[in-house]
Enzyme design. Structure first.
Site, PDB file in Angstrom:
ATOM      1  N   SER A 182      57.151  66.966  40.878  1.00  0.00           N
ATOM      2  CA  SER A 182      56.534  66.201  39.775  1.00  0.00           C
ATOM      3  C   SER A 182      56.542  66.940  38.441  1.00  0.00           C
ATOM      4  O   SER A 182      55.794  66.583  37.535  1.00  0.00           O
ATOM      5  CB  SER A 182      55.086  65.799  40.111  1.00  0.00           C
ATOM      6  OG  SER A 182      55.048  65.043  41.290  1.00  0.00           O
ATOM      7  N   GLY A 184      59.383  67.208  36.630  1.00  0.00           N
ATOM      8  CA  GLY A 184      60.374  66.566  35.773  1.00  0.00           C
ATOM      9  C   GLY A 184      61.811  66.964  36.056  1.00  0.00           C
ATOM     10  O   GLY A 184      62.701  66.717  35.241  1.00  0.00           O
ATOM     11  N   THR A 186      64.180  65.804  38.160  1.00  0.00           N
ATOM     12  CA  THR A 186      65.178  64.724  38.217  1.00  0.00           C
ATOM     13  C   THR A 186      65.417  64.147  36.826  1.00  0.00           C
ATOM     14  O   THR A 186      66.557  63.829  36.461  1.00  0.00           O
ATOM     15  CB  THR A 186      64.726  63.623  39.196  1.00  0.00           C
ATOM     16  OG1 THR A 186      64.495  64.210  40.480  1.00  0.00           O
ATOM     17  CG2 THR A 186      65.787  62.547  39.333  1.00  0.00           C
ATOM     18  N   GLU A 209      68.105  62.603  48.114  1.00  0.00           N
ATOM     19  CA  GLU A 209      66.758  62.125  48.415  1.00  0.00           C
ATOM     20  C   GLU A 209      66.462  60.772  47.771  1.00  0.00           C
ATOM     21  O   GLU A 209      65.946  59.868  48.409  1.00  0.00           O
ATOM     22  CB  GLU A 209      65.731  63.164  47.942  1.00  0.00           C
ATOM     23  CG  GLU A 209      64.301  62.827  48.323  1.00  0.00           C
ATOM     24  CD  GLU A 209      63.334  63.937  47.955  1.00  0.00           C
ATOM     25  OE1 GLU A 209      62.512  64.308  48.816  1.00  0.00           O
ATOM     26  OE2 GLU A 209      63.392  64.436  46.813  1.00  0.00           O
ATOM     27  N   GLN A 334      63.669  73.316  44.964  1.00  0.00           N
ATOM     28  CA  GLN A 334      62.207  73.281  45.026  1.00  0.00           C
ATOM     29  C   GLN A 334      61.679  74.706  44.993  1.00  0.00           C
ATOM     30  O   GLN A 334      62.317  75.634  45.484  1.00  0.00           O
ATOM     31  CB  GLN A 334      61.750  72.620  46.335  1.00  0.00           C
ATOM     32  CG  GLN A 334      62.104  71.148  46.448  1.00  0.00           C
ATOM     33  CD  GLN A 334      61.104  70.237  45.761  1.00  0.00           C
ATOM     34  OE1 GLN A 334      60.480  70.621  44.778  1.00  0.00           O
ATOM     35  NE2 GLN A 334      60.950  69.034  46.268  1.00  0.00           N
ATOM     36  N   ARG A 391      73.842  84.772  33.161  1.00  0.00           N
ATOM     37  CA  ARG A 391      74.851  85.816  33.381  1.00  0.00           C
ATOM     38  C   ARG A 391      75.604  86.166  32.106  1.00  0.00           C
ATOM     39  O   ARG A 391      76.053  87.307  31.928  1.00  0.00           O
ATOM     40  CB  ARG A 391      75.841  85.342  34.451  1.00  0.00           C
ATOM     41  CG  ARG A 391      76.555  86.470  35.168  1.00  0.00           C
ATOM     42  CD  ARG A 391      77.617  85.956  36.127  1.00  0.00           C
ATOM     43  NE  ARG A 391      77.100  85.240  37.272  1.00  0.00           N
ATOM     44  CZ  ARG A 391      76.651  85.812  38.388  1.00  0.00           C
ATOM     45  NH1 ARG A 391      76.600  87.126  38.475  1.00  0.00           N
ATOM     46  NH2 ARG A 391      76.224  85.071  39.391  1.00  0.00           N
TER      47      ARG A 391
END
Length: 411
Positions: A182, A184, A186, A209, A334, A391
């Site tokens: 939750s 943000g 996506t 998902e 996640q 990098r």
């Protein structure tokens, strides 16, 4: 023996790169000889040896595989252009055999009907055709406001300050975008995807998902400035000016040429096959891959349930895919719950689940943080994009405006 299987093996011999992209496993071939040949081809490839006709005919146990004449016969059936269709046919035939096998076993062992259905569903879920172009998806909802609802140049991020910091998304590089649920993720991913599309790239979204319909709805809301809650019933809940704007938003999004694959549990091999197929369809566009999210990707081996080894394999495979296609790969991840127990809840590298290999393989790692998520009284609507690893450049934080209601990102 199956002509499809002969064409499949012949194509692997003719175009060795297809071995990396195929979703077919040796066990899915019907012919015992063909299974043996495919296992040998994989073994040789992994050892860095050639799998062309000349290489195969020098095998010491050549007769085990049908001899030189059989390898020549396989090569004569090769058809690289129809490889995708051949794969699909083999997979469909394997599914039918598996279903018959399950039903026989269920009869012999007197399975409960619920178990039979579960086992058959597992077979049905294995699919390559989970693809929807955004243009097709948008055409499906074109009339929604008036209908009753049935119950190696770098790619810009679309955020100027972030582009300056990381140099945009580079071909061959993997970017990890990580946050707690939750936060943000996506919405930021879809912002990156549509911006890339408008800039002339080919965004491929692998959503493991979220279904395509929800992605399309989110894209419409963020692009049109529509409240997401109203997207459940556009006819009843959108006002007239929003309805007047609807077709323009669809037209703008259609120009991205975004492609959506929403099959659950996709493997890297499946993503590679789908990417190569789309690269043939759009030969003048450079792909950029978005994957939601890391630990939902199915690894090629089970590793005895060792999640660290699974993530290590997937992480390295993402990097290989980015380099092989010379395209950017942006993968969501996640964070574990440890962030919640700290006073400062801004994420750190160790918060990424199974972080070691991800930290090593990724070229760029971005974290998201919203103060308002933790402090409901806060008037701060900003979303912090924390560049934790870069990098090829500097690290730091970029703040953007984020609308929770529409999912819009304003850099």
């Amino acid at each position: 023996m199956s002509i499809a299987e002969k064409a499949f093996l012949g194509s692997l011999m003719k175009a060795e790169y297809l071995l990396k992209d195929t979703v077919i496993h040796p066990e899915q071939l019907e012919s015992l000889l063909h299974r043996t040949i495919m296992r040998k081809i994989i073994e040789l490839n992994q050892a860095g040896k050639g799998i062309d006709l000349i290489s195969l005919t020098t095998l010491p146990d050549l007769d085990t595989f049908g001899g030189m004449s059989y390898f020549s016969e396989l090569l004569s059936y090769a058809d690289v252009e129809k490889f995708d269709a051949t794969e699909k046919l083999i997979l469909d035939l394997w599914k039918e055999r598996e279903k018959r096998s399950i039903l026989r076993l269920a009869t012999l062992s007197d399975w409960e009907i619920a178990k039979v259905i579960t086992e058959l569903d597992k077979i049905n879920q294995l699919k390559m055709e989970d693809h929807t172009s955004l243009q097709q998806a948008l055409s499906n909802i074109y009339e929604a406001p008036w209908e009753d609802q049935l119950a190696s140049k770098s790619v810009t991020t679309g955020i100027g300050e972030l582009d300056e910091m990381i140099g945009g998304f580079q071909g061959g590089e993997v970017t990890i975008l990580a946050a707690r649920p939750s936060m943000g993720k996506t919405d930021v991913m879809l912002h990156f995807a549509k911006t890339a599309g408008w800039a002339g790239y080919l965004p491929l979204v692998f959503s493991l998902e979220m279904p395509e319909k929800l992605i399309t709805s989110r894209l419409m809301a963020s692009t049109g400035g529509f409240n997401r809650a109203k997207m459940r019933d556009p006819k009843r809940m959108l006002n007239q000016s929003q309805k007047d704007k609807w077709s323009d938003v669809i037209g703008n999004l259609g120009q991205t040429n975004m492609q959506i694959f929403d099959g659950a549990g996709q493997t890297i091999a499946e993503m590679r096959a789908k990417t190569r197929k789309l690269m043939h369809q759009f030969p003048y566009k450079k792909p950029i891959l978005f994957i939601d999210y890391l630990t939902l990707i199915t690894s090629s081996q089970v590793y005895g349930g060792n999640s660290h080894q699974q993530v290590t394999e997937i992480s390295k495979s993402l990097k290989t895919m980015a380099k092989d296609f010379d395209c950017p790969v942006i993968c969501l991840a996640q964070l574990n719950r440890s962030v919640e127990s700290r006073a400062d809840k801004r994420p750190m590298m160790s918060d990424i689940r199974e972080s070691g290999s991800v930290e090593q393989d990724a070229d760029v790692i971005l974290f998201l943080y919203r103060d308002r998520y933790y402090n409901k009284e806060s008037q701060n609507n900003s979303l912090e994009i924390i560049v934790s690893k870069n990098r090829n450049g500097q690290v730091g934080t970029v703040e953007v405006n984020y609308s929770e209601k529409t999912g819009a990102i304003l850099g």
